[in-house]
Design a protein around this motif. Structure first.
Motif, PDB file in Angstrom:
ATOM      1  N   ALA A  48       0.839  -1.210   0.000  1.00 22.44           N
ATOM      2  CA  ALA A  48       0.000   0.000   0.000  1.00 22.44           C
ATOM      3  C   ALA A  48       0.870   1.254   0.000  1.00 22.44           C
ATOM      4  O   ALA A  48       0.607   2.210  -0.737  1.00 22.44           O
ATOM      5  CB  ALA A  48      -0.936  -0.011   1.205  1.00 22.44           C
ATOM      6  N   THR A  49       1.928   1.236   0.804  1.00 22.64           N
ATOM      7  CA  THR A  49       2.854   2.369   0.837  1.00 22.64           C
ATOM      8  C   THR A  49       3.555   2.526  -0.511  1.00 22.64           C
ATOM      9  O   THR A  49       3.655   3.637  -1.052  1.00 22.64           O
ATOM     10  CB  THR A  49       3.915   2.154   1.948  1.00 22.64           C
ATOM     11  N   ALA A  50       4.004   1.410  -1.054  1.00 18.07           N
ATOM     12  CA  ALA A  50       4.750   1.448  -2.324  1.00 18.07           C
ATOM     13  C   ALA A  50       3.895   2.008  -3.464  1.00 18.07           C
ATOM     14  O   ALA A  50       4.383   2.797  -4.277  1.00 18.07           O
ATOM     15  CB  ALA A  50       5.256   0.043  -2.674  1.00 18.07           C
ATOM     16  N   VAL A  51       2.627   1.623  -3.535  1.00 11.95           N
ATOM     17  CA  VAL A  51       1.803   2.105  -4.651  1.00 11.95           C
ATOM     18  C   VAL A  51       1.306   3.533  -4.436  1.00 11.95           C
ATOM     19  O   VAL A  51       1.020   4.246  -5.404  1.00 11.95           O
ATOM     20  CB  VAL A  51       0.614   1.160  -4.974  1.00 11.95           C
ATOM     21  N   THR A  52       1.235   3.954  -3.193  1.00  8.65           N
ATOM     22  CA  THR A  52       0.804   5.334  -2.917  1.00  8.65           C
ATOM     23  C   THR A  52       1.823   6.321  -3.494  1.00  8.65           C
ATOM     24  O   THR A  52       1.464   7.342  -4.075  1.00  8.65           O
ATOM     25  CB  THR A  52       0.654   5.556  -1.391  1.00  8.65           C
ATOM     26  N   ASP A  53       3.101   5.984  -3.350  1.00 11.09           N
ATOM     27  CA  ASP A  53       4.169   6.868  -3.831  1.00 11.09           C
ATOM     28  C   ASP A  53       4.511   6.652  -5.305  1.00 11.09           C
ATOM     29  O   ASP A  53       5.320   7.372  -5.863  1.00 11.09           O
ATOM     30  CB  ASP A  53       5.454   6.630  -3.004  1.00 11.09           C
ATOM     31  N   LEU A  54       3.914   5.636  -5.913  1.00  9.63           N
ATOM     32  CA  LEU A  54       4.310   5.245  -7.271  1.00  9.63           C
ATOM     33  C   LEU A  54       3.698   6.156  -8.333  1.00  9.63           C
ATOM     34  O   LEU A  54       2.504   6.452  -8.293  1.00  9.63           O
ATOM     35  CB  LEU A  54       3.855   3.793  -7.515  1.00  9.63           C
ATOM     36  N   ASP A  55       4.523   6.563  -9.282  1.00 11.16           N
ATOM     37  CA  ASP A  55       4.067   7.345 -10.412  1.00 11.16           C
ATOM     38  C   ASP A  55       3.693   6.358 -11.523  1.00 11.16           C
ATOM     39  O   ASP A  55       4.557   5.911 -12.271  1.00 11.16           O
ATOM     40  CB  ASP A  55       5.223   8.279 -10.839  1.00 11.16           C
ATOM     41  N   ALA A  56       2.418   5.998 -11.599  1.00 12.50           N
ATOM     42  CA  ALA A  56       2.002   4.924 -12.516  1.00 12.50           C
ATOM     43  C   ALA A  56       1.120   5.435 -13.647  1.00 12.50           C
ATOM     44  O   ALA A  56       0.188   6.202 -13.417  1.00 12.50           O
ATOM     45  CB  ALA A  56       1.254   3.855 -11.729  1.00 12.50           C
ATOM     46  N   ASP A  57       1.425   4.980 -14.878  1.00 13.83           N
ATOM     47  CA  ASP A  57       0.596   5.334 -16.040  1.00 13.83           C
ATOM     48  C   ASP A  57      -0.410   4.245 -16.372  1.00 13.83           C
ATOM     49  O   ASP A  57      -1.337   4.462 -17.141  1.00 13.83           O
ATOM     50  CB  ASP A  57       1.488   5.526 -17.278  1.00 13.83           C
ATOM     51  N   THR A  58      -0.163   3.049 -15.835  1.00 13.96           N
ATOM     52  CA  THR A  58      -1.040   1.927 -16.173  1.00 13.96           C
ATOM     53  C   THR A  58      -1.501   1.211 -14.900  1.00 13.96           C
ATOM     54  O   THR A  58      -0.841   1.272 -13.867  1.00 13.96           O
ATOM     55  CB  THR A  58      -0.305   0.892 -17.058  1.00 13.96           C
ATOM     56  N   VAL A  59      -2.620   0.513 -15.041  1.00 10.94           N
ATOM     57  CA  VAL A  59      -3.125  -0.332 -13.955  1.00 10.94           C
ATOM     58  C   VAL A  59      -2.073  -1.389 -13.634  1.00 10.94           C
ATOM     59  O   VAL A  59      -1.798  -1.695 -12.470  1.00 10.94           O
ATOM     60  CB  VAL A  59      -4.455  -1.012 -14.393  1.00 10.94           C
ATOM     61  N   GLY A  60      -1.458  -1.898 -14.705  1.00 15.21           N
ATOM     62  CA  GLY A  60      -0.447  -2.940 -14.549  1.00 15.21           C
ATOM     63  C   GLY A  60       0.732  -2.501 -13.702  1.00 15.21           C
ATOM     64  O   GLY A  60       1.258  -3.285 -12.903  1.00 15.21           O
ATOM     65  N   ALA A  61       1.143  -1.250 -13.841  1.00 17.54           N
ATOM     66  CA  ALA A  61       2.286  -0.751 -13.057  1.00 17.54           C
ATOM     67  C   ALA A  61       1.976  -0.834 -11.565  1.00 17.54           C
ATOM     68  O   ALA A  61       2.825  -1.232 -10.757  1.00 17.54           O
ATOM     69  CB  ALA A  61       2.616   0.683 -13.468  1.00 17.54           C
ATOM     70  N   VAL A  62       0.752  -0.478 -11.180  1.00 16.84           N
ATOM     71  CA  VAL A  62       0.342  -0.533  -9.767  1.00 16.84           C
ATOM     72  C   VAL A  62       0.335  -1.981  -9.268  1.00 16.84           C
ATOM     73  O   VAL A  62       0.845  -2.282  -8.181  1.00 16.84           O
ATOM     74  CB  VAL A  62      -1.067   0.102  -9.583  1.00 16.84           C
ATOM     75  N   LEU A  63      -0.220  -2.879 -10.077  1.00 17.78           N
ATOM     76  CA  LEU A  63      -0.380  -4.264  -9.623  1.00 17.78           C
ATOM     77  C   LEU A  63       0.945  -5.036  -9.669  1.00 17.78           C
ATOM     78  O   LEU A  63       1.193  -5.891  -8.814  1.00 17.78           O
ATOM     79  CB  LEU A  63      -1.475  -4.961 -10.434  1.00 17.78           C
ATOM     80  N   THR A  64       1.803  -4.699 -10.634  1.00 17.53           N
ATOM     81  CA  THR A  64       3.129  -5.336 -10.687  1.00 17.53           C
ATOM     82  C   THR A  64       3.957  -4.914  -9.474  1.00 17.53           C
ATOM     83  O   THR A  64       4.623  -5.741  -8.847  1.00 17.53           O
ATOM     84  CB  THR A  64       3.862  -4.968 -11.994  1.00 17.53           C
ATOM     85  N   LYS A  65       3.890  -3.626  -9.146  1.00 18.15           N
ATOM     86  CA  LYS A  65       4.612  -3.124  -7.970  1.00 18.15           C
ATOM     87  C   LYS A  65       4.099  -3.827  -6.706  1.00 18.15           C
ATOM     88  O   LYS A  65       4.880  -4.189  -5.815  1.00 18.15           O
ATOM     89  CB  LYS A  65       4.403  -1.600  -7.852  1.00 18.15           C
ATOM     90  N   THR A  66       2.804  -4.033  -6.637  1.00 19.13           N
ATOM     91  CA  THR A  66       2.208  -4.751  -5.506  1.00 19.13           C
ATOM     92  C   THR A  66       2.788  -6.163  -5.415  1.00 19.13           C
ATOM     93  O   THR A  66       3.232  -6.592  -4.344  1.00 19.13           O
ATOM     94  CB  THR A  66       0.667  -4.825  -5.682  1.00 19.13           C
ATOM     95  N   GLY A  67       2.817  -6.864  -6.542  1.00 17.69           N
ATOM     96  CA  GLY A  67       3.323  -8.235  -6.563  1.00 17.69           C
ATOM     97  C   GLY A  67       4.782  -8.314  -6.154  1.00 17.69           C
ATOM     98  O   GLY A  67       5.171  -9.163  -5.330  1.00 17.69           O
TER      99      GLY A  67
END
Ligand code: ADP
Ligand code: MG
Length: 208
Positions: A48-67
């Motif tokens: 949750a912390t990692a994706v909050t700070d993440l500059d993501a252009d795609t849904v995949g970027a958020v979910l890959t970072k989560t994984g």
């Protein structure tokens, strides 16, 4: 689902897992080693912390970072299994926004990842027993074009039903399988956390 919704989903999972941490650990103490709640709480809080700070252009970027975060922060079987599933979801969703059909296909890729790594099939008393029916329900709703929120709610209901159905089963995979017949009569911790993950998706997408 867009990047904001993907972030909100991961954050909602972290809240739900945090709230049910002791319950998940209690389930794992009956048929495992009493770490499922602490494992997932550590992993999803970090995600949750990692994706909050993440500059993501795609849904995949958020979910890959989560994984990736889950894999690096969760010890035990569930880290690579959930981490791999979220990475598979991420890989399938290299788009700024995903409709229910695309999301259904991504969920199926997640299921394939869990099964490839863990070799469990439905009925083995694992997270698969909640995940597989959730994917099937989501797919059916996507085909019927009932909308994202309806599909997610149906998937969450199916995951919870699958979760409850693990209680009478004898475990054939993971730590619980070492108990043999003594694993019967206990709800599987991983199926329970999978149900939380799908309920978090339903709650997130239901918001106006
Ligand atoms: P560990 O068993 O290493 O302590 P956890 O307690 O975090 O890991 O997770 C246990 C959960 O992982 C189980 O309740 C089960 O749902 C799931 N699990 C274990 N092995 C497998 C497998 N081979 N395939 C799918 N799920 C599995
Ligand atoms: Mg455990």
């Amino acid at each position: 689902m867009d990047t904001d919704l993907a972030r909100a989903w991961v954050q909602a999972i972290a809240v739900a897992v945090g709230r049910h941490k002791d319950y998940l650990t209690q389930l794992d103490s009956a048929i495992g080693d009493a770490d499922h709640g602490t494992n997932l709480d550590r992993g999803f809080a970090a995600a949750a912390t990692a994706v909050t700070d993440l500059d993501a252009d795609t849904v995949g970027a958020v979910l890959t970072k989560t994984g990736t975060t889950l894999i690096s922060t969760i010890g035990g079987a569930s880290g690579p299994l959930y981490g791999g599933a979220f990475r598979a979801l991420g890989k399938a969703l290299d788009v700024p926004s995903a409709d229910p059909e695309a999301f259904a296909a991504a969920l199926a890729a997640g299921l394939e990842s869990i099964q490839k790594l863990g070799t469990a099939v439905p009925g083995d008393k694992t997270m698969i027993d909640a995940y597989a029916p959730a994917v099937a329900s989501f797919e059916e709703q996507a085909r019927r074009r009932t909308g994202f929120a309806t599909a997610a709610a149906a998937a969450a209901d199916a995951a919870e039903e699958g979760m409850r159905a693990t209680t009478p089963l004898q475990a054939r995979k993971g730590r619980a399988s070492y108990l043999g017949a003594r694993s019967v009569g206990h709800q599987d911790p991983g199926a329970t956390s999978t149900a939380l993950i799908f309920r978090a998706l339903a709650d997130t997408t239901a918001r106006p």
